[in-house]
Design a protein around this motif. Structure first.
Motif, mmCIF file in Angstrom:
data_model
loop_
_atom_site.group_PDB
_atom_site.id
_atom_site.type_symbol
_atom_site.label_atom_id
_atom_site.label_comp_id
_atom_site.label_asym_id
_atom_site.label_seq_id
_atom_site.Cartn_x
_atom_site.Cartn_y
_atom_site.Cartn_z
ATOM 1 N N GLY A 169 2.121 1.622 -3.692
ATOM 2 C CA GLY A 169 0.910 2.350 -4.080
ATOM 3 C C GLY A 169 -0.232 1.497 -4.604
ATOM 4 O O GLY A 169 -1.064 1.977 -5.380
ATOM 5 N N PHE A 170 -0.284 0.235 -4.204
ATOM 6 C CA PHE A 170 -1.398 -0.604 -4.648
ATOM 7 C C PHE A 170 -2.685 -0.198 -3.939
ATOM 8 O O PHE A 170 -2.651 0.252 -2.779
ATOM 9 C CB PHE A 170 -1.118 -2.085 -4.339
ATOM 10 C CG PHE A 170 -0.246 -2.744 -5.368
ATOM 11 C CD1 PHE A 170 -0.780 -3.244 -6.538
ATOM 12 C CD2 PHE A 170 1.125 -2.856 -5.163
ATOM 13 C CE1 PHE A 170 0.025 -3.835 -7.497
ATOM 14 C CE2 PHE A 170 1.937 -3.449 -6.110
ATOM 15 C CZ PHE A 170 1.377 -3.943 -7.281
ATOM 16 N N SER A 171 -3.808 -0.404 -4.623
ATOM 17 C CA SER A 171 -5.098 -0.119 -3.995
ATOM 18 C C SER A 171 -5.386 -1.222 -2.967
ATOM 19 O O SER A 171 -4.744 -2.272 -2.970
ATOM 20 C CB SER A 171 -6.197 -0.100 -5.049
ATOM 21 O OG SER A 171 -6.343 -1.399 -5.584
ATOM 22 N N ARG A 172 -6.392 -0.954 -2.116
ATOM 23 C CA ARG A 172 -6.720 -1.967 -1.090
ATOM 24 C C ARG A 172 -7.139 -3.275 -1.742
ATOM 25 O O ARG A 172 -6.816 -4.347 -1.280
ATOM 26 C CB ARG A 172 -7.868 -1.450 -0.211
ATOM 27 C CG ARG A 172 -7.472 -0.293 0.628
ATOM 28 C CD ARG A 172 -8.622 0.234 1.470
ATOM 29 N NE ARG A 172 -8.247 1.566 1.903
ATOM 30 C CZ ARG A 172 -8.654 2.683 1.313
ATOM 31 N NH1 ARG A 172 -9.505 2.642 0.309
ATOM 32 N NH2 ARG A 172 -8.220 3.853 1.731
ATOM 33 N N LYS A 175 5.372 -4.795 -11.723
ATOM 34 C CA LYS A 175 5.225 -4.184 -10.403
ATOM 35 C C LYS A 175 4.647 -5.189 -9.398
ATOM 36 O O LYS A 175 5.082 -5.261 -8.254
ATOM 37 C CB LYS A 175 4.300 -2.971 -10.538
ATOM 38 C CG LYS A 175 4.280 -2.080 -9.336
ATOM 39 C CD LYS A 175 3.530 -0.796 -9.667
ATOM 40 C CE LYS A 175 2.659 -0.367 -8.545
ATOM 41 N NZ LYS A 175 1.756 0.705 -8.863
ATOM 42 N N GLN A 224 -3.945 2.824 -11.484
ATOM 43 C CA GLN A 224 -4.437 2.866 -10.099
ATOM 44 C C GLN A 224 -4.214 4.227 -9.442
ATOM 45 O O GLN A 224 -3.131 4.788 -9.527
ATOM 46 C CB GLN A 224 -3.707 1.818 -9.260
ATOM 47 C CG GLN A 224 -4.393 0.487 -9.240
ATOM 48 C CD GLN A 224 -3.696 -0.450 -8.303
ATOM 49 O OE1 GLN A 224 -4.170 -0.724 -7.222
ATOM 50 N NE2 GLN A 224 -2.552 -0.926 -8.708
ATOM 51 N N GLN A 225 -5.258 4.720 -8.781
ATOM 52 C CA GLN A 225 -5.150 5.976 -8.040
ATOM 53 C C GLN A 225 -4.594 5.670 -6.649
ATOM 54 O O GLN A 225 -4.890 4.626 -6.083
ATOM 55 C CB GLN A 225 -6.550 6.591 -7.867
ATOM 56 C CG GLN A 225 -7.254 6.928 -9.177
ATOM 57 C CD GLN A 225 -6.668 8.169 -9.826
ATOM 58 O OE1 GLN A 225 -6.330 9.130 -9.149
ATOM 59 N NE2 GLN A 225 -6.524 8.146 -11.149
ATOM 60 N N ALA A 226 -3.802 6.612 -6.135
ATOM 61 C CA ALA A 226 -3.264 6.409 -4.773
ATOM 62 C C ALA A 226 -4.402 6.491 -3.756
ATOM 63 O O ALA A 226 -5.238 7.392 -3.835
ATOM 64 C CB ALA A 226 -2.223 7.469 -4.481
ATOM 65 N N GLU A 227 -4.442 5.531 -2.868
ATOM 66 C CA GLU A 227 -5.465 5.546 -1.813
ATOM 67 C C GLU A 227 -4.734 5.703 -0.492
ATOM 68 O O GLU A 227 -3.948 4.826 -0.124
ATOM 69 C CB GLU A 227 -6.238 4.215 -1.778
ATOM 70 C CG GLU A 227 -7.124 3.978 -2.978
ATOM 71 C CD GLU A 227 -7.757 2.576 -2.938
ATOM 72 O OE1 GLU A 227 -7.354 1.743 -2.089
ATOM 73 O OE2 GLU A 227 -8.633 2.319 -3.757
ATOM 74 N N ARG A 287 0.825 -1.214 0.000
ATOM 75 C CA ARG A 287 0.000 0.000 0.000
ATOM 76 C C ARG A 287 0.859 1.265 0.000
ATOM 77 O O ARG A 287 0.653 2.154 -0.789
ATOM 78 C CB ARG A 287 -0.906 -0.005 1.247
ATOM 79 C CG ARG A 287 -1.972 -1.057 1.230
ATOM 80 C CD ARG A 287 -3.235 -0.642 0.473
ATOM 81 N NE ARG A 287 -3.979 0.385 1.176
ATOM 82 C CZ ARG A 287 -4.168 1.619 0.717
ATOM 83 N NH1 ARG A 287 -3.648 1.981 -0.419
ATOM 84 N NH2 ARG A 287 -4.864 2.509 1.403
#
Lengths: 474, 48
Positions: A220-223, A438, B14-17, A216
């Motif tokens: 920067g991976f999404s949940r 990645k 992907q957007q940063a969360e 994360r």
């Protein structure tokens, strides 16, 4: 009942328990598995295979043919109930069995398998000393060759290359074999079971949290991607990625994609770690065994690397079984908590992350995806342990021991089928597929930079100095 | 099997969360509890 019979988990439990029950008929004086073929270390091919029991005066080839037809019949029944194409399964299984068992027998060739201390007995002067477990590596190599260089053939064989079914069957059989063995040395079993608890803490509370944070925060991976990725790397590969993916309501494509990476990296671990253990942990076989259970992902690769490590570190069957008990306890303990962890994640997501009114915990979904074969292992282990503790008559004990040894021959057959199927399913090109780097990178960094070494440290802390028994005494 | 190319595109987009408080609790709570429990278990097995 009908839907229960449509899953590979159920058929694995059914197949494994059936094998154990046939082995247990020895208690009633019925030698139901004595005809099962047993591969021997050989220098002349005619002596390569013989029936597991000397009471059967069958040529080895007939014994192998009997095994092939029995397995084909039973597995085709399972394939039919699960809705697979029986014709394709039967043809594919024939090839799978022929190549897999061929590799198994070839791996017993004395110049490949015989360890230096037994060379004189076999009448040879040189050999690689890879032990009979080299048969597994040959099957893995054959699978990798087919899957990567003959993809059309691999696709054609896919219907029968049921890795999960074969390995889970083997694990249920192993549960019974180790359960009965455990009754012979209660103190060692107690030691392994208590120390095995460390694996649960490590996998869920430390590995998962560190990998999730890395995925994360650093990558920067999404949940949605980070949860299955963390579960795949830290817990139990495919099953965990899929179950926890369901818990946080990730789209099915996410855990499936992660699972393909898990399978790939587990093959790399399967090839490297047993030899690393052979180099550095010769004096600490129990540390090596626990390490395989903690570090190697996917049940198939973990159990398989445990078997190879045991073969590489010792040729004493009692030590090999104690090592096997350690690897399997560590791995099954981790598996057992997948459902609990999925519920924890579902609660955190429902009340702390998504916060959608009315959205509860998808318990039915979690249960549906939970790998239920672990109950088969626990049932077989507990049942045979209880039987071993209850039996006092040495004649009855000897009969069960022989029955379990014969069942263990079948476990080896399912193992070799697993190795071939794992190799065939590992598409190495995917590692270099554009854009997936990645995903592969975070997996590689987590696995090789943290999981393997922390696993080694914890295995060392909890298992160093624990000595497995030897044949003829402790 | 999902398409590698589409997955790659999705990963790239992907957007940063940001980490939510619940995730932070999960991460740091897990690690702290895990290290503490490993210590307790190590102490218990040493005493066995």
């Amino acid at each position: 009942m009908r839907s229960w019979l449509r899953s590979e988990d159920s058929w694995a439990v059914l197949t494994g328990l059936l094998v154990l029950l046939l082995g247990l008929l020895s208690l009633a004086g019925v030698n139901a598995l004595g005809w099962v073929p047993k591969a021997n270390e050989w220098t002349t091919p005619l002596k390569a295979v013989s029936p597991a029991s000397k009471a059967f005066a069958l040529p080895g080839g007939v014994s192998v043919l009997l095994l092939y037809t029995s397995l084909l019949g039973f597995l085709c029944l399972g394939a039919w109930r699960m809705g697979h194409s029986v014709k394709r399964f039967a043809v594919g299984f024939t090839v799978l069995f022929a190549v897999g068992y061929g590799c198994w027998v070839l791996g017993h060739y004395a110049h490949l398998a015989t360890t230096p201390n037994k060379m004189a007995e076999k009448g040879i002067t040189w050999g690689l000393g890879l032990t009979s477990e080299s048969g597994y590596l040959l099957a893995l190599t054959a699978g990798l060759l087919v899957g990567n260089f003959f993809p059309k053939a691999g696709e054609w064989l896919r219907e029968s290359a049921r890795t999960e079914w074969y390995i889970k069957t083997a694990i249920v059989i192993i549960g019974g074999v180790y359960g009965f063995k455990a009754a012979e040395d209660v103190k060692l079993t107690q030691t392994v079971l208590v120390r095995g608890l460390a694996a649960i803490i490590e996998a869920y509370l430390i590995y998962w949290a560190v990998v999730y944070f890395l995925a994360r925060k650093v990558f920067g991976f999404s949940r949605e991607w980070a949860v299955p990725l963390a579960s795949g790397i830290s817990i139990c590969g495919v099953s965990a990625a899929i179950t926890t993916g369901a818990a946080v309501r990730a789209r099915p494509v996410v855990p499936v994609m992660v699972s393909s990476l898990v399978v790939l990296f587990s093959v790399v671990e399967l090839i490297l770690l047993p030899f690393a253990a052979k180099l550095f942990l010769t004096d600490e076989p129990m540390v090596a065994a626990a390490w395989m259970g903690l570090a190697v992902k996917t049940d198939g690769a973990a159990f398989s690397s445990g078997a190879i490590t045991a073969g590489l570190l010792t040729d004493d069957p009692a030590q090999q079984q104690a090592m096997g008990l350690t690897t399997s306890t560590v791995k099954v303990f981790i598996d057992l908590f997948i459902g609990v962890w999925a519920v924890v994640l579902a609660v955190v997501w429902a009340y702390g992350v998504d916060r959608k009114p009315g959205q509860g915990v998808p318990l039915k979904d979690i249960w549906g995806r939970f790998p239920k074969f672990v109950f088969g292992y626990v049932l077989a282990f507990a049942g045979l342990l209880a039987l071993g503790l209850w039996l006092t008559d040495p004649v009855a004990k000897k009969a069960v021991k022989e029955g379990m040894e014969q069942a263990d021959q079948l476990r080896r057959v399912f193992f070799v089928l697993t190795f071939f199927a794992i190799g065939m399913g590992a598409n190495l090109r995917r590692l270099w597929a554009e854009g997936l780097g990645k995903l592969a990178l975070v997996y590689a960094i987590s696995l090789f930079g943290f999981v393997i070494w922390f696993g080694l440290l914890v295995s060392w802390l909890f298992f160093h100095g624990v000595k497995p028994p030897t044949v003829g005494g402790n | 099997m999902p398409d590698d190319k589409r997955t790659a595109e999705e990963l790239a987009k992907q957007q940063a969360e940001p980490l939510l408080p619940a995730e932070k609790w999960l991460i740091f709570g897990s690690i702290s509890l895990g290290l503490a429990l490993l210590g307790v278990l190590l102490w218990l097995t040493g005493a066995m």
